[in-house]
Write a protein that holds these residues in place. Sequence first.
Motif, PDB file in Angstrom:
ATOM      1  N   SER A 246      -0.915 -22.001  16.747  1.00  0.00           N
ATOM      2  CA  SER A 246      -0.802 -22.893  15.599  1.00  0.00           C
ATOM      3  C   SER A 246       0.353 -23.877  15.707  1.00  0.00           C
ATOM      4  N   GLY A 247       1.297 -23.612  16.616  1.00  0.00           N
ATOM      5  CA  GLY A 247       2.474 -24.473  16.726  1.00  0.00           C
ATOM      6  C   GLY A 247       3.622 -24.026  15.847  1.00  0.00           C
ATOM      7  N   SER A 248       3.408 -22.961  15.070  1.00  0.00           N
ATOM      8  CA  SER A 248       4.458 -22.474  14.168  1.00  0.00           C
ATOM      9  C   SER A 248       5.700 -22.030  14.930  1.00  0.00           C
ATOM     10  N   ARG A 249       5.490 -21.416  16.073  1.00  0.00           N
ATOM     11  CA  ARG A 249       6.605 -20.908  16.866  1.00  0.00           C
ATOM     12  C   ARG A 249       7.557 -22.043  17.232  1.00  0.00           C
ATOM     13  N   GLU A 250       7.020 -23.154  17.714  1.00  0.00           N
ATOM     14  CA  GLU A 250       7.842 -24.309  18.086  1.00  0.00           C
ATOM     15  C   GLU A 250       8.482 -24.954  16.866  1.00  0.00           C
ATOM     16  N   TYR A 251       7.719 -25.034  15.768  1.00  0.00           N
ATOM     17  CA  TYR A 251       8.253 -25.632  14.547  1.00  0.00           C
ATOM     18  C   TYR A 251       9.503 -24.887  14.071  1.00  0.00           C
ATOM     19  N   TYR A 252       9.422 -23.554  13.994  1.00  0.00           N
ATOM     20  CA  TYR A 252      10.560 -22.771  13.507  1.00  0.00           C
ATOM     21  C   TYR A 252      11.713 -22.753  14.507  1.00  0.00           C
ATOM     22  N   LYS A 253      11.392 -22.811  15.787  1.00  0.00           N
ATOM     23  CA  LYS A 253      12.445 -22.880  16.801  1.00  0.00           C
ATOM     24  C   LYS A 253      13.241 -24.177  16.642  1.00  0.00           C
ATOM     25  N   LYS A 254      12.527 -25.288  16.446  1.00  0.00           N
ATOM     26  CA  LYS A 254      13.180 -26.592  16.248  1.00  0.00           C
ATOM     27  C   LYS A 254      13.989 -26.584  14.959  1.00  0.00           C
ATOM     28  N   ARG A 255      13.390 -26.081  13.886  1.00  0.00           N
ATOM     29  CA  ARG A 255      14.094 -26.034  12.597  1.00  0.00           C
ATOM     30  C   ARG A 255      15.355 -25.191  12.693  1.00  0.00           C
ATOM     31  N   ASN A 256      15.263 -24.033  13.313  1.00  0.00           N
ATOM     32  CA  ASN A 256      16.422 -23.153  13.427  1.00  0.00           C
ATOM     33  C   ASN A 256      17.522 -23.782  14.269  1.00  0.00           C
ATOM     34  N   ASN A 257      17.149 -24.508  15.326  1.00  0.00           N
ATOM     35  CA  ASN A 257      18.152 -25.207  16.124  1.00  0.00           C
ATOM     36  C   ASN A 257      18.854 -26.295  15.314  1.00  0.00           C
ATOM     37  N   GLU A 258      18.093 -26.997  14.461  1.00  0.00           N
ATOM     38  CA  GLU A 258      18.692 -27.997  13.574  1.00  0.00           C
ATOM     39  C   GLU A 258      19.682 -27.337  12.615  1.00  0.00           C
ATOM     40  N   ILE A 259      19.300 -26.197  12.079  1.00  0.00           N
ATOM     41  CA  ILE A 259      20.167 -25.468  11.147  1.00  0.00           C
ATOM     42  C   ILE A 259      21.448 -25.039  11.854  1.00  0.00           C
ATOM     43  N   ILE A 260      21.337 -24.529  13.062  1.00  0.00           N
ATOM     44  CA  ILE A 260      22.514 -24.092  13.822  1.00  0.00           C
ATOM     45  C   ILE A 260      23.422 -25.278  14.105  1.00  0.00           C
ATOM     46  N   ASP A 261      22.840 -26.415  14.498  1.00  0.00           N
ATOM     47  CA  ASP A 261      23.645 -27.614  14.761  1.00  0.00           C
ATOM     48  C   ASP A 261      24.379 -28.082  13.505  1.00  0.00           C
ATOM     49  N   GLN A 262      23.685 -28.081  12.379  1.00  0.00           N
ATOM     50  CA  GLN A 262      24.330 -28.495  11.127  1.00  0.00           C
ATOM     51  C   GLN A 262      25.486 -27.566  10.778  1.00  0.00           C
ATOM     52  N   TYR A 263      25.271 -26.283  10.955  1.00  0.00           N
ATOM     53  CA  TYR A 263      26.323 -25.306  10.648  1.00  0.00           C
ATOM     54  C   TYR A 263      27.531 -25.514  11.559  1.00  0.00           C
ATOM     55  N   LYS A 264      27.280 -25.757  12.846  1.00  0.00           N
ATOM     56  CA  LYS A 264      28.373 -26.007  13.793  1.00  0.00           C
ATOM     57  C   LYS A 264      29.131 -27.289  13.462  1.00  0.00           C
ATOM     58  N   ASN A 265      28.451 -28.224  12.810  1.00  0.00           N
ATOM     59  CA  ASN A 265      29.081 -29.494  12.431  1.00  0.00           C
ATOM     60  C   ASN A 265      29.717 -29.442  11.043  1.00  0.00           C
ATOM     61  N   GLY A 266      29.812 -28.246  10.482  1.00  0.00           N
ATOM     62  CA  GLY A 266      30.567 -28.072   9.255  1.00  0.00           C
ATOM     63  C   GLY A 266      29.789 -28.052   7.952  1.00  0.00           C
ATOM     64  N   VAL A 267      28.474 -28.138   8.005  1.00  0.00           N
ATOM     65  CA  VAL A 267      27.676 -28.064   6.779  1.00  0.00           C
ATOM     66  C   VAL A 267      27.677 -26.609   6.319  1.00  0.00           C
ATOM     67  N   THR A 268      27.883 -26.396   5.032  1.00  0.00           N
ATOM     68  CA  THR A 268      27.961 -25.027   4.514  1.00  0.00           C
ATOM     69  C   THR A 268      26.574 -24.375   4.480  1.00  0.00           C
ATOM     70  N   ILE A 269      26.582 -23.061   4.506  1.00  0.00           N
ATOM     71  CA  ILE A 269      25.328 -22.303   4.447  1.00  0.00           C
ATOM     72  C   ILE A 269      24.599 -22.593   3.139  1.00  0.00           C
ATOM     73  N   ASN A 270      25.343 -22.719   2.047  1.00  0.00           N
ATOM     74  CA  ASN A 270      24.700 -23.032   0.755  1.00  0.00           C
ATOM     75  C   ASN A 270      23.973 -24.369   0.799  1.00  0.00           C
ATOM     76  N   ASN A 271      24.582 -25.386   1.387  1.00  0.00           N
ATOM     77  CA  ASN A 271      23.938 -26.703   1.470  1.00  0.00           C
ATOM     78  C   ASN A 271      22.721 -26.673   2.393  1.00  0.00           C
ATOM     79  N   ILE A 272      22.847 -25.971   3.510  1.00  0.00           N
ATOM     80  CA  ILE A 272      21.707 -25.860   4.431  1.00  0.00           C
ATOM     81  C   ILE A 272      20.554 -25.138   3.733  1.00  0.00           C
ATOM     82  N   ALA A 273      20.869 -24.062   3.036  1.00  0.00           N
ATOM     83  CA  ALA A 273      19.840 -23.294   2.325  1.00  0.00           C
ATOM     84  C   ALA A 273      19.119 -24.179   1.311  1.00  0.00           C
TER      85      ALA A 273
END
Length: 85
Positions: free
Chosen positions: A42-69
């Motif tokens: 279905s492509g879900s695996r790649e979609y969530y992998k990409k999304r999770n990498n974006e979330i990790i990058d945002q967190y590393k760049n200082g975005v808070t967990i609350n804002n990401i959530a």
Amino acid sequence: MKYINAADVLPKELLNEILKYVDGKLLYIPTSRRKRKWGECSGSREYYKKRNNEIIDQYKNGVTINNIAKNYCLSYDSVRKIVNK
């Protein structure tokens, strides 16, 4: 799943041998093809992998967990699990 009658597709000798073990019962025969992992078709695996990498990058760049959530409509704990992998 569509059922087929074993008598229609198996040689008589093989059918008689199988009947010794499962006479009158349903028997599942798995496919010989490689089983795919969750989300590969279905492509879900790649979609969530990409999304999770974006979330990790945002967190590393200082975005808070609350804002990401809030931005991804996820719970605080879900984001925390993603960034702590």
